[in-house]
Design a protein around this motif. Structure first.
Motif, PDB file in Angstrom:
ATOM      1  N   ASP A   1       0.877  -1.141   0.041  1.00  0.00           N
ATOM      2  CA  ASP A   1      -0.118   0.119   0.035  1.00  0.00           C
ATOM      3  C   ASP A   1       0.828   1.393   0.108  1.00  0.00           C
ATOM      4  N   ASN A   2       1.989   1.128   0.229  1.00  0.00           N
ATOM      5  CA  ASN A   2       2.750   2.295   0.466  1.00  0.00           C
ATOM      6  C   ASN A   2       4.116   2.381  -0.500  1.00  0.00           C
ATOM      7  N   ASP A   3       4.914   3.667  -0.251  1.00  0.00           N
ATOM      8  CA  ASP A   3       5.894   3.963  -0.930  1.00  0.00           C
ATOM      9  C   ASP A   3       7.374   2.876  -0.768  1.00  0.00           C
ATOM     10  N   ASN A   4       6.946   2.385   0.559  1.00  0.00           N
ATOM     11  CA  ASN A   4       7.940   1.374   0.948  1.00  0.00           C
ATOM     12  C   ASN A   4       7.577  -0.037   0.466  1.00  0.00           C
ATOM     13  N   ASP A   5       6.579  -0.186  -0.236  1.00  0.00           N
ATOM     14  CA  ASP A   5       6.310  -1.342  -1.018  1.00  0.00           C
ATOM     15  C   ASP A   5       6.396  -1.398  -2.500  1.00  0.00           C
ATOM     16  N   ALA A   6       7.020   0.001  -2.908  1.00  0.00           N
ATOM     17  CA  ALA A   6       7.097   0.104  -4.234  1.00  0.00           C
ATOM     18  C   ALA A   6       8.137  -1.015  -5.038  1.00  0.00           C
ATOM     19  N   GLU A   7       9.358  -1.177  -4.437  1.00  0.00           N
ATOM     20  CA  GLU A   7      10.187  -2.101  -5.096  1.00  0.00           C
ATOM     21  C   GLU A   7       9.585  -3.635  -5.056  1.00  0.00           C
ATOM     22  N   MET A   8       8.919  -3.836  -4.140  1.00  0.00           N
ATOM     23  CA  MET A   8       8.240  -5.290  -3.808  1.00  0.00           C
ATOM     24  C   MET A   8       7.209  -5.316  -5.229  1.00  0.00           C
ATOM     25  N   LEU A   9       6.463  -4.350  -5.200  1.00  0.00           N
ATOM     26  CA  LEU A   9       5.303  -4.522  -6.063  1.00  0.00           C
ATOM     27  C   LEU A   9       5.881  -4.480  -7.514  1.00  0.00           C
ATOM     28  N   SER A  10       6.845  -3.806  -7.743  1.00  0.00           N
ATOM     29  CA  SER A  10       7.438  -3.449  -9.123  1.00  0.00           C
ATOM     30  C   SER A  10       8.166  -4.958  -9.440  1.00  0.00           C
ATOM     31  N   TRP A  11       9.000  -5.596  -8.637  1.00  0.00           N
ATOM     32  CA  TRP A  11       9.822  -6.641  -8.931  1.00  0.00           C
ATOM     33  C   TRP A  11       8.787  -7.939  -8.910  1.00  0.00           C
ATOM     34  N   SER A  12       7.937  -7.972  -8.095  1.00  0.00           N
ATOM     35  CA  SER A  12       6.957  -9.054  -8.155  1.00  0.00           C
ATOM     36  C   SER A  12       6.468  -9.396  -9.527  1.00  0.00           C
ATOM     37  N   GLY A  13       6.275 -10.739 -10.005  1.00  0.00           N
ATOM     38  CA  GLY A  13       5.634 -11.192 -11.109  1.00  0.00           C
ATOM     39  C   GLY A  13       4.282 -10.528 -11.254  1.00  0.00           C
ATOM     40  N   ILE A  14       3.594 -10.439 -10.322  1.00  0.00           N
ATOM     41  CA  ILE A  14       2.156  -9.532 -10.300  1.00  0.00           C
ATOM     42  C   ILE A  14       2.272  -8.738  -8.921  1.00  0.00           C
ATOM     43  N   GLY A  15       2.119  -7.302  -9.072  1.00  0.00           N
ATOM     44  CA  GLY A  15       2.181  -6.504  -7.947  1.00  0.00           C
ATOM     45  C   GLY A  15       0.721  -6.190  -8.086  1.00  0.00           C
TER      46      GLY A  15
END
Length: 313
Positions: A253-267
Motif C-alpha cells: 500500500d505504501n512507498d516502501n512497498d514500491a520495489e516489491m510491487l515492481s519486482w513481483s511477477g504480479i504487484g
C-alpha cells in the motif's frame, strides 16, 4: 497504468498469470491492518487459512521489527521454514519453531540475511537530527549462532522518551552527544512529529550521506542501508525458494512497498495505496485496507480453480 483485478469469469485468460503464483508476499500496516489496529481481523485469519494446505506460501514483508510483528506472524498460516522480511528489507529471517518438553512450542528464528547502516553514517544521521526537535530511534539486531537473534533499540530525543516504542521494544535513551562507535543499525526512524519543514530540511542533509537510502511517512523519515528495500529482499527469498518472478505476487500500500510491487511477477496495491505504490503495481484492488488484500488472495484462489479450463485455451 495498473489494471483492476479480474472480477469476472467471462474472460478466463485474465486469470492465467495468477494461476502460476506459488508465493504471496504481503505487507502488514496499511494492507492487512488499519493504522489504529494492533491485531489482525478475524476475516483475514479465516481467509488466509485457505492456503494452509496448499502449495502456495504466504510470507510477510513488513517494516516492523520481529518484536512488533511476531504476535501477528504467529496467527497467520506461515509454514515452518518460510522466510519473513522485516525492517523493510534490511533483515530476513526464517521461521523455525520447535517442540520442547510437554509439547511446548519453542519459537526460534534462523537468520538469513541482514544489511546494516555503517557506524560512520549513523553518527552523521544523529548529528543532523540533533539540530531539530525530533526523536530518533535506531533498530539493531545481534545474531546468536544459527538459531536466534536479539533486537534492541537505541534512541535520542528532543521531545518525549517513552520506555517502549511502536514495536514494543524498550528503548535505551542517550544524549545527543553520546554515539556509541559500535552502533550499526539495520534501520533508523526519525520522528519529525508532522513538521513538514523539518522533514524537508533533514531530508536535504541526508542526501549527502552516500551509503544510505530513506523514505518518508506522514510523520517520520526511515533511513536504511543503500539499495535495501522489500524488492531486493524478495529477490533473495525467491532465490532461496527456487522461484521465478512470475511465481510471486506482492501486495502492498505504501512507498516502501514500491520495489516489491515492481519486482513481483504480479504487484497488487490496495485501493487506498499511495500513488507511488499504484504506479509500481500491475493491478489495483477495488477495495482498500484488508478487503483489497483479500480481493487479491481470492483472485489467486479463483485462478487455481480455473486452471484446468485455462489449460484448454
Amino acid at each position: 497504468m495498473a489494471n483492476l483485478l479480474p472480477s469476472s469469469i467471462d474472460n478466463l485468460e485474465l486469470y492465467r498469470p495468477f494461476s502460476k503464483i506459488r508465493l504471496i508476499a504481503v505487507d502488514l500496516d496499511g494492507t492487512l491492518l488499519e493504522s489504529n489496529e494492533s491485531e489482525l481481523p478475524e476475516k483475514i485469519l479465516s481467509f488466509a487459512n485457505k492456503f494452509k494446505n496448499s502449495n502456495i506460501k504466504i510470507i510477510i514483508a513488513t517494516g516492523r521489527t520481529l518484536s512488533g510483528a511476531e504476535h501477528l506472524i504467529a496467527k497467520l498460516p506461515i509454514k515452518n521454514g518460510t522466510p519473513i522480511i522485516l525492517y523493510n528489507g534490511s533483515v530476513i529471517i526464517k521461521k523455525k519453531y520447535k517442540y520442547g518438553k510437554d509439547c511446548q512450542i519453542l519459537k526460534k528464528y534462523k537468520p538469513i540475511h541482514q544489511e546494516k547502516i555503517s557506524n560512520e553514517s549513523m553518527i552523521r544521521v544523529v548529528q543532523i537530527s540533533s539540530k531539530f526537535r525530533v526523536k530518533v530511534i535506531a533498530y539493531c539486531c545481534k545474531w546468536f549462532g544459527e538459531d536466534d537473534f536479539e533486537e534492541h533499540a537505541i534512541g535520542w530525543s528532543s521531545v518525549d522518551k517513552p520506555y517502549k516504542e511502536y514495536n514494543f521494544m524498550p528503548v535505551k535513551w542517550l544524549e545527543w552527544s553520546e554515539i556509541d562507535k559500535s552502533i550499526s543499525p539495520s534501520a533508523v526512524v526519525i520522528h519529525t512529529l508532522g513538521n513538514t519543514q523539518v522533514m524537508a530540511d533533514i531530508s536535504k542533509s541526508l542526501k549527502g550521506i552516500a551509503d544510505i537510502s530513506f523514505t518518508h511517512g506522514s510523520t517520520y523519515i526511515e533511513v536504511k542501508p543503500i539499495n535495501c528495500n522489500k524488492g531486493e529482499a524478495l529477490k533473495i527469498v525467491a532465490n532461496i525458494l527456487g522461484l521465478t518472478r512470475e511465481q510471486i505476487l506482492g501486495i502492498g500500500d505504501n512507498d516502501n512497498d514500491a520495489e516489491m510491487l515492481s519486482w513481483s511477477g504480479i504487484g497488487v496495491s490496495v485501493e487506498t495505496a499511495s500513488e507511488e505504490a499504484k504506479k509500481c503495481s500491475d493491478y489495483v484492488a477495488r477495495r482498500g485496507v484488508l478487503d483489497g488484500a483479500i480481493e487479491a488472495l481470492k483472485t489467486v484462489i479463483h485462478a487455481r480453480r480455473y486452471k484446468e479450463e485455462l489449460n484448454k485455451l
